[in-house]
Design an enzyme around this catalytic site. Structure first.
Site, PDB file in Angstrom:
ATOM      1  N   LYS A 177      -5.923 -59.040 -15.406  1.00  0.00           N
ATOM      2  CA  LYS A 177      -4.904 -60.060 -15.688  1.00  0.00           C
ATOM      3  C   LYS A 177      -4.728 -60.830 -14.376  1.00  0.00           C
ATOM      4  CE  LYS A 177      -1.168 -61.425 -15.331  1.00  0.00           C
ATOM      5  NZ  LYS A 177      -0.881 -62.722 -14.643  1.00  0.00           N
ATOM      6  N   GLU A 252      -1.323 -53.325  -3.311  1.00  0.00           N
ATOM      7  CA  GLU A 252      -1.532 -54.126  -2.100  1.00  0.00           C
ATOM      8  C   GLU A 252      -0.411 -55.150  -2.089  1.00  0.00           C
ATOM      9  OE1 GLU A 252      -3.670 -53.691   0.226  1.00  0.00           O
ATOM     10  OE2 GLU A 252      -4.926 -52.204  -0.764  1.00  0.00           O
ATOM     11  N   CYS A 286      -1.483 -62.462   2.965  1.00  0.00           N
ATOM     12  CA  CYS A 286      -0.544 -61.351   3.120  1.00  0.00           C
ATOM     13  C   CYS A 286      -0.662 -60.690   4.487  1.00  0.00           C
ATOM     14  CB  CYS A 286      -0.720 -60.338   2.003  1.00  0.00           C
ATOM     15  SG  CYS A 286      -2.435 -59.909   1.712  1.00  0.00           S
ATOM     16  N   GLU A 376       8.766 -61.937   4.205  1.00  0.00           N
ATOM     17  CA  GLU A 376       7.469 -62.614   4.074  1.00  0.00           C
ATOM     18  C   GLU A 376       7.709 -64.043   3.598  1.00  0.00           C
ATOM     19  OE1 GLU A 376       4.759 -61.138   1.003  1.00  0.00           O
ATOM     20  OE2 GLU A 376       3.158 -61.279   2.484  1.00  0.00           O
TER      21      GLU A 376
HETATM   22  P1  NAD Z   1       3.776 -61.806  -8.070  1.00  0.00           P
HETATM   23  O1  NAD Z   1       3.868 -60.436  -7.532  1.00  0.00           O
HETATM   24  O2  NAD Z   1       4.862 -62.278  -8.960  1.00  0.00           O
HETATM   25  O3  NAD Z   1       2.401 -62.000  -8.878  1.00  0.00           O
HETATM   26  C1  NAD Z   1       1.205 -61.279  -8.616  1.00  0.00           C
HETATM   27  C2  NAD Z   1       0.556 -60.902  -9.948  1.00  0.00           C
HETATM   28  O4  NAD Z   1       1.430 -60.035 -10.675  1.00  0.00           O
HETATM   29  C3  NAD Z   1       0.290 -62.083 -10.871  1.00  0.00           C
HETATM   30  O5  NAD Z   1      -0.896 -61.867 -11.610  1.00  0.00           O
HETATM   31  C4  NAD Z   1       1.486 -62.048 -11.810  1.00  0.00           C
HETATM   32  O6  NAD Z   1       1.231 -62.656 -13.043  1.00  0.00           O
HETATM   33  C5  NAD Z   1       1.687 -60.556 -11.971  1.00  0.00           C
HETATM   34  N1  NAD Z   1       3.034 -60.147 -12.367  1.00  0.00           N
HETATM   35  C6  NAD Z   1       4.207 -60.787 -12.133  1.00  0.00           C
HETATM   36  N2  NAD Z   1       5.229 -60.091 -12.698  1.00  0.00           N
HETATM   37  C7  NAD Z   1       4.688 -58.993 -13.278  1.00  0.00           C
HETATM   38  C8  NAD Z   1       5.237 -57.882 -14.002  1.00  0.00           C
HETATM   39  N3  NAD Z   1       6.546 -57.779 -14.236  1.00  0.00           N
HETATM   40  N4  NAD Z   1       4.389 -56.928 -14.439  1.00  0.00           N
HETATM   41  C9  NAD Z   1       3.063 -57.012 -14.207  1.00  0.00           C
HETATM   42  N5  NAD Z   1       2.497 -58.031 -13.548  1.00  0.00           N
HETATM   43  C10 NAD Z   1       3.299 -59.020 -13.075  1.00  0.00           C
HETATM   44  O7  NAD Z   1       3.619 -62.780  -6.875  1.00  0.00           O
HETATM   45  P2  NAD Z   1       3.826 -64.375  -6.885  1.00  0.00           P
HETATM   46  O8  NAD Z   1       5.024 -64.787  -7.667  1.00  0.00           O
HETATM   47  O9  NAD Z   1       2.560 -64.986  -7.271  1.00  0.00           O
HETATM   48  O10 NAD Z   1       4.131 -64.629  -5.354  1.00  0.00           O
HETATM   49  C11 NAD Z   1       5.436 -64.326  -4.853  1.00  0.00           C
HETATM   50  C12 NAD Z   1       5.346 -63.692  -3.483  1.00  0.00           C
HETATM   51  O11 NAD Z   1       4.482 -62.561  -3.516  1.00  0.00           O
HETATM   52  C13 NAD Z   1       4.729 -64.555  -2.409  1.00  0.00           C
HETATM   53  O12 NAD Z   1       5.641 -65.427  -1.835  1.00  0.00           O
HETATM   54  C14 NAD Z   1       4.274 -63.528  -1.430  1.00  0.00           C
HETATM   55  O13 NAD Z   1       5.307 -63.111  -0.621  1.00  0.00           O
HETATM   56  C15 NAD Z   1       3.835 -62.392  -2.284  1.00  0.00           C
HETATM   57  N6  NAD Z   1       2.373 -62.358  -2.500  1.00  0.00           N
HETATM   58  C16 NAD Z   1       1.664 -61.425  -1.822  1.00  0.00           C
HETATM   59  C17 NAD Z   1       0.310 -61.356  -2.002  1.00  0.00           C
HETATM   60  C18 NAD Z   1      -0.512 -60.343  -1.300  1.00  0.00           C
HETATM   61  O14 NAD Z   1      -1.724 -60.486  -1.230  1.00  0.00           O
HETATM   62  N7  NAD Z   1       0.057 -59.301  -0.786  1.00  0.00           N
HETATM   63  C19 NAD Z   1      -0.336 -62.239  -2.839  1.00  0.00           C
HETATM   64  C20 NAD Z   1       0.417 -63.185  -3.541  1.00  0.00           C
HETATM   65  C21 NAD Z   1       1.778 -63.212  -3.360  1.00  0.00           C
END
Ligand code: NAD
Length: 469
Positions: A177, A252, A286, A376
């Site tokens: 996903k 991660e 990240c 972050e």
């Molecule tokens: P997020 O954690 O919301 O999304 C990451 C993934 O998780 C996406 O595929 C999303 O659709 C999915 N997801 C979201 N809610 C979920 C749930 N309840 N259950 C299962 N899957 C779910 O991150 P984001 O909104 O894209 O970004 C927000 C913040 O996250 C950024 O500002 C940053 O701080 C952090 N981030 C970190 C990384 C990393 O590599 N560590 C990468 C992207 C974002």
């Protein structure tokens, strides 16, 4: 932009169960470039069933055959590198004055690095000892089972390859996903898997919203391991769900890494590389070294160098991925000013009328407790923090809930290594050390659980069984 209107399940593109779609937006000009289906519980269930049905045969395949499929996948990624790079540019954004380079030179390097990663798993699967003698026992490394992979948008293909390649090498089957913002790269990856001759059901793709398709996948009884990359907030939720079901989980998560410049270091180089590290990918990394720690005696010089380095970027960095991140990052910059940090480059004002751009921003006089030094930001923002001595630097470096990465600069490597060994973090670059796709990557503390990449990444997808004789 080309997009599939279905899900890749059981070796074919199949119509989505529902009618809802997700718009894909180019963050450089805010135009909608495609729509992809918003997956439902029904789509996720079909994908998990396909992965389950394909598991016994794939798990029983000789490692050399799995390695051959991954090698074929690498070859497809290389052959389609220009298309991949153009797709990532369109849905993630790209530095405008660099469009020439992005469309010409960079894609080769970018696609090459993904191919290198897939290739390393081909080698690992071929050479890894899936069977080991321990005294009177034989210990077998067996695949964990069906993997639910949930990936973010910031390195859209790298993060998919970093999960799918080792999972397939281990003999697991996968349901992916991907992030809402970058589903087209994921669709291209599914096409590549298909072209590589990976058997039906071994890899499946469901696009959709996190709290809908992502959550259903994480909670699904037919998933044995959830591998998630993204925010710490969602990671905690997924960890709790997996824990309640006694399901394996790899997380991660976020970071707030320290770039520690010891007094004996080449200050100009350390500051220049440090600023470049944060500005790359518009700060959406990240592991970015967003806190630069400088000895008090060199602080003013480092501030001037960092401001100069950031100013040189001008409008050369790309936009942030979406309007939400744009507002969030600008909000953090405003908070930095409100809490008393001193802006020496950039600021919260949007540099362009169109597109989610933020100016390369440098803050001086940042104290370790400030919000911008603790949370972050995920944007092109560097904070310079002053330290008095090494113990003070260590206390500041270790003083966040995160522990993903970091950097240490010193006149000699022994001094840098001694400091790095005291840092509570999963990966440290010594005097600007190069990225190694085989080195384990993952966090201490709230930056995550488990490791990706290399043989450590492979073992996440294996479980052991011992037979006694
Ligand atoms: P997020 O954690 O919301 O999304 C990451 C993934 O998780 C996406 O595929 C999303 O659709 C999915 N997801 C979201 N809610 C979920 C749930 N309840 N259950 C299962 N899957 C779910 O991150 P984001 O909104 O894209 O970004 C927000 C913040 O996250 C950024 O500002 C940053 O701080 C952090 N981030 C970190 C990384 C990393 O590599 N560590 C990468 C992207 C974002």
């Amino acid at each position: 932009m080309k997009a599939h209107d279905g899900m890749y399940i059981d070796g074919a593109w199949r119509p989505a169960a529902g009618r809802d779609t997700i718009p894909v937006v180019n963050p450089a000009d805010e135009q909608i470039i495609a729509h992809v289906p918003a997956g439902t519980a029904e789509d996720v269930d079909a994908a998990v069933r396909a992965a389950r049905a394909a598991l016994p045969a794939w798990a029983a395949t000789a490692p050399a055959e799995r390695a051959a499929r991954i090698a074929a996948l690498r070859d497809v990624l290389v052959a389609r590198k220009d298309e991949i790079a153009a797709t990532i540019t369109a849905e993630l954004g790209a530095p405008l004055p660099f469009s020439q380079a992005v469309h010409a030179g960079a894609p080769v390097l970018v696609a090459g690095s993904y191919a290198e990663l897939a290739a390393s798993y081909a080698e690992l699967a071929a050479s890894y000892a899936f069977e080991e003698k321990v005294g009177n026992s034989t210990v077998y490394s067996e695949p964990v089972g069906v993997v639910g992979a949930i990936t973010p948008w910031n390195y859209p293909l790298h993060q998919i390859v970093a999960k799918a390649a080792p999972a397939l090498a281990a003999g697991c089957t996968v349901v992916l996903k991907p992030a809402e913002d970058t589903p087209l790269t994921a669709q291209l990856f599914a096409e590549a898997v298909h072209e590589a001759g990976v058997p039906a059901g071994v890899f499946n793709l469901v696009t959709g919203l996190g709290p809908v398709a992502g959550q259903v996948l994480a909670e699904h009884d037919g998933v044995d391991l959830v591998s998630f990359t993204g925010s710490t907030a969602v990671g905690k939720q997924i960890g709790a769900t997996a824990g309640a079901a006694v399901k394996r989980v790899a997380l991660e998560l976020g970071g707030k890494s320290a770039n520690v410049i010891l007094p004996s270091a080449d200050l100009a180089k350390a500051v220049a590389v440090g600023v470049a590290n944060v500005m790359g990918n518009s700060g959406q990394t990240c592991s970015a070294w967003t806190r630069m720690l400088v000895h008090t005696s060199q602080y003013d010089e480092a501030v001037a160098l960092a401001a100069e380095a950031a100013a040189k970027y001008g409008d050369r960095i790309g936009p942030l991925v979406n309007a939400k991140q744009h507002a969030r990052v600008r909000g953090y910059i405003e908070k930095g000013v409100a809490e008393g940090a001193r802006l020496v480059a950039g600021g919260p004002e949007a540099p362009c009328e169109q597109g989610y751009f933020v100016s390369p921003t440098v803050f001086a006089d940042v104290t370790p407790e400030m919000t911008i030094a603790q949370e972050e930001i995920f944007g092109p923002v560097v904070s310079l923090i002053r330290y008095e001595d090494e113990d003070d630097a260590l206390r500041i470096a270790n003083g966040t809930v995160y522990g993903l990465a970091g950097a240490v600069w010193a006149g000699d490597e022994v001094e840098a290594v001694a400091f790095a060994r005291r840092m509570d973090t999963g990966q440290v670059d010594i005097n600007g050390g190069r990225f190694n796709p085989l080195a384990p990557f993952g966090g201490y503390k709230q930056s995550g659980v488990g490791r990706e990449l290399g043989s450590h990444g492979l073992t996440e997808y294996l479980q052991t069984k011992s037979l006694q004789f």
